[in-house]
Design an enzyme around this catalytic site. Structure first.
Site, PDB file in Angstrom:
ATOM      1  N   THR A  60      -3.456  20.177  50.735  1.00  0.00           N
ATOM      2  CA  THR A  60      -4.664  20.426  49.575  1.00  0.00           C
ATOM      3  C   THR A  60      -5.601  21.626  50.023  1.00  0.00           C
ATOM      4  O   THR A  60      -6.523  21.966  49.079  1.00  0.00           O
ATOM      5  CB  THR A  60      -5.319  19.327  49.253  1.00  0.00           C
ATOM      6  N   TRP A  61      -5.459  22.246  51.043  1.00  0.00           N
ATOM      7  CA  TRP A  61      -6.245  23.363  51.526  1.00  0.00           C
ATOM      8  C   TRP A  61      -6.251  24.333  50.449  1.00  0.00           C
ATOM      9  O   TRP A  61      -5.211  24.817  50.003  1.00  0.00           O
ATOM     10  CB  TRP A  61      -5.717  24.029  52.734  1.00  0.00           C
ATOM     11  N   ASP A  97      -2.708  15.174  52.065  1.00  0.00           N
ATOM     12  CA  ASP A  97      -3.364  15.596  53.128  1.00  0.00           C
ATOM     13  C   ASP A  97      -4.678  16.248  52.698  1.00  0.00           C
ATOM     14  O   ASP A  97      -4.383  17.315  51.768  1.00  0.00           O
ATOM     15  CB  ASP A  97      -2.741  16.172  53.983  1.00  0.00           C
ATOM     16  N   TYR A 153     -12.011  21.272  53.050  1.00  0.00           N
ATOM     17  CA  TYR A 153     -11.588  22.068  52.271  1.00  0.00           C
ATOM     18  C   TYR A 153     -12.349  22.068  51.021  1.00  0.00           C
ATOM     19  O   TYR A 153     -12.743  21.107  50.286  1.00  0.00           O
ATOM     20  CB  TYR A 153     -10.177  21.482  51.661  1.00  0.00           C
ATOM     21  N   TYR A 185       1.670  21.198  59.841  1.00  0.00           N
ATOM     22  CA  TYR A 185       0.718  22.006  58.668  1.00  0.00           C
ATOM     23  C   TYR A 185       1.406  23.306  58.788  1.00  0.00           C
ATOM     24  O   TYR A 185       2.041  23.848  59.653  1.00  0.00           O
ATOM     25  CB  TYR A 185      -0.538  21.703  58.944  1.00  0.00           C
ATOM     26  N   GLY A 231       4.679  32.691  54.162  1.00  0.00           N
ATOM     27  CA  GLY A 231       5.082  33.772  54.743  1.00  0.00           C
ATOM     28  C   GLY A 231       3.869  34.795  55.126  1.00  0.00           C
ATOM     29  O   GLY A 231       3.927  35.862  55.630  1.00  0.00           O
ATOM     30  N   LEU A 277       1.466  34.011  57.069  1.00  0.00           N
ATOM     31  CA  LEU A 277       1.238  33.861  58.767  1.00  0.00           C
ATOM     32  C   LEU A 277       2.445  34.641  59.405  1.00  0.00           C
ATOM     33  O   LEU A 277       2.084  35.010  60.394  1.00  0.00           O
ATOM     34  CB  LEU A 277       1.250  32.335  59.185  1.00  0.00           C
TER      35      LEU A 277
HETATM   36  P1  NDP Z   1       1.712  26.206  53.607  1.00  0.00           P
HETATM   37  O1  NDP Z   1       2.782  26.721  54.621  1.00  0.00           O
HETATM   38  O2  NDP Z   1       1.841  24.797  53.066  1.00  0.00           O
HETATM   39  O3  NDP Z   1       1.805  27.139  52.295  1.00  0.00           O
HETATM   40  C1  NDP Z   1       0.924  27.081  51.223  1.00  0.00           C
HETATM   41  C2  NDP Z   1       1.515  28.136  50.259  1.00  0.00           C
HETATM   42  O4  NDP Z   1       2.889  28.104  50.083  1.00  0.00           O
HETATM   43  C3  NDP Z   1       0.692  28.325  48.988  1.00  0.00           C
HETATM   44  O5  NDP Z   1       0.499  29.711  48.874  1.00  0.00           O
HETATM   45  C4  NDP Z   1       1.726  28.048  48.079  1.00  0.00           C
HETATM   46  O6  NDP Z   1       1.635  28.481  46.643  1.00  0.00           O
HETATM   47  C5  NDP Z   1       3.238  28.363  48.671  1.00  0.00           C
HETATM   48  N1  NDP Z   1       4.413  27.343  48.178  1.00  0.00           N
HETATM   49  C6  NDP Z   1       3.980  26.083  48.179  1.00  0.00           C
HETATM   50  N2  NDP Z   1       5.546  25.660  47.859  1.00  0.00           N
HETATM   51  C7  NDP Z   1       6.209  26.731  47.614  1.00  0.00           C
HETATM   52  C8  NDP Z   1       7.600  26.739  47.420  1.00  0.00           C
HETATM   53  N3  NDP Z   1       8.579  26.035  47.275  1.00  0.00           N
HETATM   54  N4  NDP Z   1       8.072  28.202  47.508  1.00  0.00           N
HETATM   55  C9  NDP Z   1       7.239  29.344  47.585  1.00  0.00           C
HETATM   56  N5  NDP Z   1       6.127  29.173  47.814  1.00  0.00           N
HETATM   57  C10 NDP Z   1       5.495  27.957  47.971  1.00  0.00           C
HETATM   58  O7  NDP Z   1       0.198  26.469  54.120  1.00  0.00           O
HETATM   59  P2  NDP Z   1      -1.128  25.733  54.226  1.00  0.00           P
HETATM   60  O8  NDP Z   1      -2.050  26.291  54.895  1.00  0.00           O
HETATM   61  O9  NDP Z   1      -1.438  25.040  52.815  1.00  0.00           O
HETATM   62  O10 NDP Z   1      -0.752  24.188  54.968  1.00  0.00           O
HETATM   63  C11 NDP Z   1      -0.389  23.022  54.267  1.00  0.00           C
HETATM   64  C12 NDP Z   1      -1.664  22.019  54.397  1.00  0.00           C
HETATM   65  O11 NDP Z   1      -1.664  21.859  55.619  1.00  0.00           O
HETATM   66  C13 NDP Z   1      -2.855  22.558  53.902  1.00  0.00           C
HETATM   67  O12 NDP Z   1      -2.742  22.432  52.663  1.00  0.00           O
HETATM   68  C14 NDP Z   1      -3.619  21.426  54.467  1.00  0.00           C
HETATM   69  O13 NDP Z   1      -3.596  20.234  53.974  1.00  0.00           O
HETATM   70  C15 NDP Z   1      -2.960  21.124  56.049  1.00  0.00           C
HETATM   71  N6  NDP Z   1      -3.542  22.011  56.957  1.00  0.00           N
HETATM   72  C16 NDP Z   1      -4.099  21.445  58.103  1.00  0.00           C
HETATM   73  C17 NDP Z   1      -4.851  22.220  58.764  1.00  0.00           C
HETATM   74  C18 NDP Z   1      -5.489  21.592  60.128  1.00  0.00           C
HETATM   75  O14 NDP Z   1      -6.099  22.491  61.040  1.00  0.00           O
HETATM   76  N7  NDP Z   1      -5.304  20.192  60.316  1.00  0.00           N
HETATM   77  C19 NDP Z   1      -4.919  23.611  59.166  1.00  0.00           C
HETATM   78  C20 NDP Z   1      -3.982  24.046  57.890  1.00  0.00           C
HETATM   79  C21 NDP Z   1      -3.544  23.589  56.909  1.00  0.00           C
HETATM   80  P3  NDP Z   1       0.933  27.840  45.524  1.00  0.00           P
HETATM   81  O15 NDP Z   1      -0.248  27.031  45.995  1.00  0.00           O
HETATM   82  O16 NDP Z   1       0.777  28.835  44.615  1.00  0.00           O
HETATM   83  O17 NDP Z   1       1.956  26.661  44.848  1.00  0.00           O
END
Ligand code: NDP
Length: 283
Positions: free
Chosen positions: A20-21, A49, A54, A192, A199, A201
């Site tokens: 949900t970030w 999560d 956030y 995560y 992409g 990162l």
């Molecule tokens: P992700 O690797 O989950 O990527 C999220 C991105 O991918 C968004 O832009 C989303 O777009 C896109 N996306 C999602 N599904 C698809 C798909 N099927 N095809 C193409 N693009 C897609 O990165 P996050 O940084 O969000 O990491 C996931 C989660 O992990 C976070 O949301 C958070 O909850 C957790 N986290 C925890 C951390 C920690 O320190 N503990 C640090 C970072 C993250 P759209 O939103 O437009 O669908």
């Protein structure tokens, strides 16, 4: 084919959850975010999560709205800021999260990353919340192997139920020692950024020819290949964030994708693990 599941905190859960970030930052997007999370729950992505960090509580409010009336279907994870990770501060932070999430209990409460509180202080505060029924279990995030060893030497530290760390096909540092250690201790790893933030990162990851080739062979998308790759590791679940229903449904369908030994070998050639200890990757 059966969906992939993981033994997690004493129960069997789908190996893909929902992150949900960046949710809750913009009122205009809120309705869509709530709808995406609900569609995810309906598709079986029942672990959600979030974190007090956030949108400074805004994401927890989105989650609270999404799970209204269906709390019992969801496994709820939230995280405490390091500067709230002990004593009265943690009790207050947890109360705030419970209020925003509109729930009486958090299933898993994580230390977001290490700060000035000692691990002993954090464990003690977590134990108090468990005893009060505010959280069911606790865990950690962004702790590398040395931190985990220190936690294991801390009174009560072995009750840690999960470690949430960055892990995707192009960032495999945890495979050297942290992941094998967690597997040996039966500590689930929550991956995560499993899509490397679509992409951002690692530019070009979703369009990489090897990833595309595997996706084409299975008639799936590159994102689904990345998720299937993550969850084919023992004891690892992925928590992609998706704010559109199309992405959520695509991610849920990845639970049914099994990569073959040939797929894994071709991805391994394109994205080899470092083969030596590297610093834990973080965002
Ligand atoms: P992700 O690797 O989950 O990527 C999220 C991105 O991918 C968004 O832009 C989303 O777009 C896109 N996306 C999602 N599904 C698809 C798909 N099927 N095809 C193409 N693009 C897609 O990165 P996050 O940084 O969000 O990491 C996931 C989660 O992990 C976070 O949301 C958070 O909850 C957790 N986290 C925890 C951390 C920690 O320190 N503990 C640090 C970072 C993250 P759209 O939103 O437009 O669908």
């Amino acid at each position: 084919m059966t969906d992939s599941s993981i033994h997690f905190c004493g129960q069997s859960l789908p190996a893909i959850g929902q992150g949900t970030w960046y949710m809750g930052e913009n009122r205009a997007r809120r309705r869509q975010e709530v709808a995406a999370l609900r569609a995810g729950i309906d598709s079986g992505l029942t672990l959600i999560d979030t974190a007090e960090m956030y949108a400074e509580g805004g994401a927890e409010q989105v989650v609270g709205e999404a799970i209204r009336g269906q709390r019992d279907k969801v496994f709820l994870v939230s995280k405490v800021y390091p500067w709230n990770a002990g004593g009265r501060q943690m009790a207050n932070a947890c109360e705030g999260s419970l209020r925003r999430l509109e729930t009486e209990v958090i299933d898993l409460y994580l230390l977001h990353w290490r700060g000035d509180f000692t691990l002993a202080e954090t464990v003690e505060a977590m134990q108090a919340l468990v005893a009060q029924g505010k959280i069911r279990r606790w865990g950690v995030s962004n702790l590398d192997i040395e931190d985990m060893h220190e936690l294991w030497q801390t009174d009560g530290g072995r009750d840690c139920a999960a470690n949430q760390v960055l892990y995707h096909l192009a960032s495999r540092g945890i495979e050297h020692s942290l992941l094998p250690w967690c597997q040996s201790q039966a500590i689930p790893v929550m991956a995560y950024c499993p899509l490397a933030q679509a992409g951002r990162l690692r530019s070009g990851l979703l369009a990489h020819p090897q990833v595309q080739a595997v996706a084409n062979a299975h008639g799936v998308t590159p994102a689904q290949v990345l998720l299937a790759w993550v969850i084919q590791h023992q004891g690892v679940m992925a928590i992609p964030k998706a704010a559109t229903i199309a992405h959520v449904e695509e991610n849920a369908a990845a639970l049914q994708l099994r990569l073959t030994a040939d797929d894994l070998a071709s991805l391994e050639r394109a994205f080899p693990a470092p083969g030596r200890k590297v610093a834990l990757d973080v965002v």
